[in-house]
Write an enzyme that holds these catalytic residues in place. Structure first.
Site, PDB file in Angstrom:
ATOM      1  N   SER A 146     -11.516  -5.282  -7.377  1.00 27.22           N
ATOM      2  CA  SER A 146     -11.709  -3.854  -7.665  1.00 27.22           C
ATOM      3  C   SER A 146     -12.088  -3.599  -9.115  1.00 27.22           C
ATOM      4  O   SER A 146     -12.453  -2.481  -9.475  1.00 27.22           O
ATOM      5  CB  SER A 146     -10.456  -3.048  -7.306  1.00 27.22           C
ATOM      6  OG  SER A 146      -9.370  -3.421  -8.125  1.00 27.22           O
ATOM      7  N   GLU A 156      -1.218  -9.672 -15.620  1.00 28.03           N
ATOM      8  CA  GLU A 156      -1.453  -8.626 -14.630  1.00 28.03           C
ATOM      9  C   GLU A 156      -0.416  -8.728 -13.514  1.00 28.03           C
ATOM     10  O   GLU A 156       0.060  -9.817 -13.194  1.00 28.03           O
ATOM     11  CB  GLU A 156      -2.861  -8.755 -14.043  1.00 28.03           C
ATOM     12  CG  GLU A 156      -3.979  -8.350 -14.984  1.00 28.03           C
ATOM     13  CD  GLU A 156      -4.065  -6.833 -15.141  1.00 28.03           C
ATOM     14  OE1 GLU A 156      -3.563  -6.109 -14.268  1.00 28.03           O
ATOM     15  OE2 GLU A 156      -4.621  -6.375 -16.153  1.00 28.03           O
ATOM     16  N   TYR A 163       2.970 -12.406  -3.814  1.00 23.98           N
ATOM     17  CA  TYR A 163       2.472 -11.028  -3.792  1.00 23.98           C
ATOM     18  C   TYR A 163       1.005 -11.008  -4.199  1.00 23.98           C
ATOM     19  O   TYR A 163       0.616 -11.615  -5.207  1.00 23.98           O
ATOM     20  CB  TYR A 163       3.255 -10.113  -4.737  1.00 23.98           C
ATOM     21  CG  TYR A 163       2.568  -8.773  -4.853  1.00 23.98           C
ATOM     22  CD1 TYR A 163       2.750  -7.806  -3.870  1.00 23.98           C
ATOM     23  CD2 TYR A 163       1.672  -8.511  -5.880  1.00 23.98           C
ATOM     24  CE1 TYR A 163       2.059  -6.605  -3.924  1.00 23.98           C
ATOM     25  CE2 TYR A 163       0.978  -7.313  -5.941  1.00 23.98           C
ATOM     26  CZ  TYR A 163       1.176  -6.362  -4.958  1.00 23.98           C
ATOM     27  OH  TYR A 163       0.478  -5.181  -5.004  1.00 23.98           O
ATOM     28  N   LEU A 164       0.192 -10.276  -3.418  1.00 25.26           N
ATOM     29  CA  LEU A 164      -1.221 -10.092  -3.736  1.00 25.26           C
ATOM     30  C   LEU A 164      -1.598  -8.625  -3.586  1.00 25.26           C
ATOM     31  O   LEU A 164      -1.239  -7.985  -2.590  1.00 25.26           O
ATOM     32  CB  LEU A 164      -2.109 -10.925  -2.796  1.00 25.26           C
ATOM     33  CG  LEU A 164      -1.935 -12.449  -2.810  1.00 25.26           C
ATOM     34  CD1 LEU A 164      -2.794 -13.074  -1.717  1.00 25.26           C
ATOM     35  CD2 LEU A 164      -2.296 -13.024  -4.168  1.00 25.26           C
ATOM     36  N   SER A 202      -9.694   3.062  -5.959  1.00 21.69           N
ATOM     37  CA  SER A 202      -9.627   3.723  -4.657  1.00 21.69           C
ATOM     38  C   SER A 202      -8.669   4.895  -4.677  1.00 21.69           C
ATOM     39  O   SER A 202      -8.605   5.662  -3.731  1.00 21.69           O
ATOM     40  CB  SER A 202      -9.176   2.721  -3.590  1.00 21.69           C
ATOM     41  OG  SER A 202      -7.891   2.214  -3.898  1.00 21.69           O
ATOM     42  N   TRP A 255       0.848  -1.187   0.000  1.00 22.41           N
ATOM     43  CA  TRP A 255       0.000   0.000   0.000  1.00 22.41           C
ATOM     44  C   TRP A 255       0.888   1.244   0.000  1.00 22.41           C
ATOM     45  O   TRP A 255       1.510   1.580   0.989  1.00 22.41           O
ATOM     46  CB  TRP A 255      -0.947   0.046   1.198  1.00 22.41           C
ATOM     47  CG  TRP A 255      -1.947   1.147   1.011  1.00 22.41           C
ATOM     48  CD1 TRP A 255      -1.985   2.348   1.660  1.00 22.41           C
ATOM     49  CD2 TRP A 255      -3.021   1.170   0.068  1.00 22.41           C
ATOM     50  NE1 TRP A 255      -3.024   3.114   1.190  1.00 22.41           N
ATOM     51  CE2 TRP A 255      -3.677   2.416   0.213  1.00 22.41           C
ATOM     52  CE3 TRP A 255      -3.487   0.274  -0.885  1.00 22.41           C
ATOM     53  CZ2 TRP A 255      -4.782   2.777  -0.564  1.00 22.41           C
ATOM     54  CZ3 TRP A 255      -4.582   0.633  -1.653  1.00 22.41           C
ATOM     55  CH2 TRP A 255      -5.216   1.860  -1.485  1.00 22.41           C
ATOM     56  N   PHE A 256       0.946   1.903  -1.130  1.00 20.67           N
ATOM     57  CA  PHE A 256       1.668   3.166  -1.257  1.00 20.67           C
ATOM     58  C   PHE A 256       0.615   4.267  -1.272  1.00 20.67           C
ATOM     59  O   PHE A 256      -0.202   4.329  -2.190  1.00 20.67           O
ATOM     60  CB  PHE A 256       2.506   3.186  -2.536  1.00 20.67           C
ATOM     61  CG  PHE A 256       3.840   2.479  -2.409  1.00 20.67           C
ATOM     62  CD1 PHE A 256       4.024   1.441  -1.507  1.00 20.67           C
ATOM     63  CD2 PHE A 256       4.913   2.864  -3.199  1.00 20.67           C
ATOM     64  CE1 PHE A 256       5.245   0.795  -1.393  1.00 20.67           C
ATOM     65  CE2 PHE A 256       6.142   2.230  -3.089  1.00 20.67           C
ATOM     66  CZ  PHE A 256       6.309   1.191  -2.187  1.00 20.67           C
TER      67      PHE A 256
END
Length: 326
Positions: A319, A250, A216-217, A325, A46-47
């Protein structure tokens, strides 16, 4: 060779009920299906470009009804209680927000916050001036009719404007506050793989060894059960988006069985050789394709089947059904 079981999920890598296949092939070459075991750590990222949008003592990760990202992470921590769960973060966080992160670590024994500025990525850096210089030299070596004078003049001008303090690819991306910032450091984090968990002062990392892999997720991925043991061609696999009769690699879910995976190093070489390189298209996509010898002569759908990470216990890319977001 590829077993019939493996084709159940578009040739995905989530065969956990039976003994693994030994190899899988692409472009005429066989690749061993390597193990990512049930102890391999999971990494979220989360950046945050706007930390001020959160309440004073709130964990600065979006957690709304539409985007329950923090809940998705804590849910994963509960389900995968035997794995370390890392949250790779960056942003101009306040003291109170960092305190909230620390409380999250206390509340969940297997959760670690990994601050970007605490991780040494210098081994993956390159001077911007060297990138410019190499391209300028390549242009100058061309005959006049093949030389791009406009590009040459532009690069020479930009090279003169690079200050010593700004002469770093990593520093350039660290200053960004967009998706390129997120994507670039995701690539570097996956090059570190499990070793990124050893880059903090947190003693929870004691069970993670040098060179270990990583799952990684993205935070919109929802775990519904344990992932178990996973197998991937030469130890790397990634999510494939399948919408509107098209398929695309992706970067929202990527697994590697070791640090410095050569497919990701190929991507880094693209980032080191282009002034306009893109972390997703070049740093991931082109690198992985080059490593596995994909060419325009090959069927891209077949390559996506070969490289795909899919799992019955992950609801992928939720998403896509909502607005971003960000």
């Amino acid at each position: 060779m590829l077993s019939p079981i493996r084709t159940t999920f578009h040739n995905s890598v989530n065969i956990v009920q039976s003994s693994p296949c030994q190899t899988v092939s692409f472009a005429g070459k066989e690749y061993e299906l390597k193990v990512i075991d049930e102890k391999t750590p999971i990494l979220f990222q989360w950046f945050e470009p706007n930390p001020e949008r959160y309440k004073k003592d709130e964990v600065p990760i979006v957690n709304t009804k539409q985007h329950p990202y923090l809940d998705n992470v804590t849910n994963a921590a509960r389900i995968e209680s035997d794995r370390m769960i890392g949250i790779f973060v960056d942003g101009d966080f306040s003291v109170n927000q960092k305190t909230a992160f620390s409380k999250l670590e206390r509340d969940f024994e297997n959760v670690m916050i990994i601050y970007r500025e605490d991780v040494d990525f210098s081994m993956y850096d390159r001077k911007l001036s060297d990138i410019y210089h190499d391209i300028i030299c390549e242009q100058r070596l061309r005959t006049e009719d093949k030389r791009d004078e406009y590009l040459l003049n532009l690069l020479e001008k930009e090279l003169r404007e690079i200050s010593k303090a700004q002469d770093s690819l990593i520093s350039m991306y660290a200053k960004k506050r967009n998706h390129a910032w997120f994507d670039f450091f995701r690539n570097l984090a996956l090059l570190k793989a499990g070793e990124i968990f050893r880059c903090t002062y947190n003693t929870k990392n004691h069970g993670i060894s040098f060179g270990e892999g990583c799952i990684y997720l993205d935070m919109d991925m929802i775990l519904t059960g344990k992932l178990g043991t996973i197998y991937a061609p030469d130890g790397i696999s990634m999510h494939v988006d399948r919408r509107n009769d098209s398929v695309n690699i992706e970067n929202s879910a990527i697994i590697v069985n070791r640090s410095n995976h050569p497919a990701l190093l190929e991507g880094l070489s693209f980032m080191h050789s282009k002034v306009d390189a893109h972390p997703y298209y070049d740093g991931l996509g082109k690198g992985v394709k080059k490593y596995f010898n994909f060419t325009p002569l090959h069927n891209y759908n077949h390559f996506c089947d070969f490289i795909e990470f899919n799992h019955p216990n992950i609801i992928m890319n939720t998403s896509q059904y909502t607005c971003s977001s960000w």
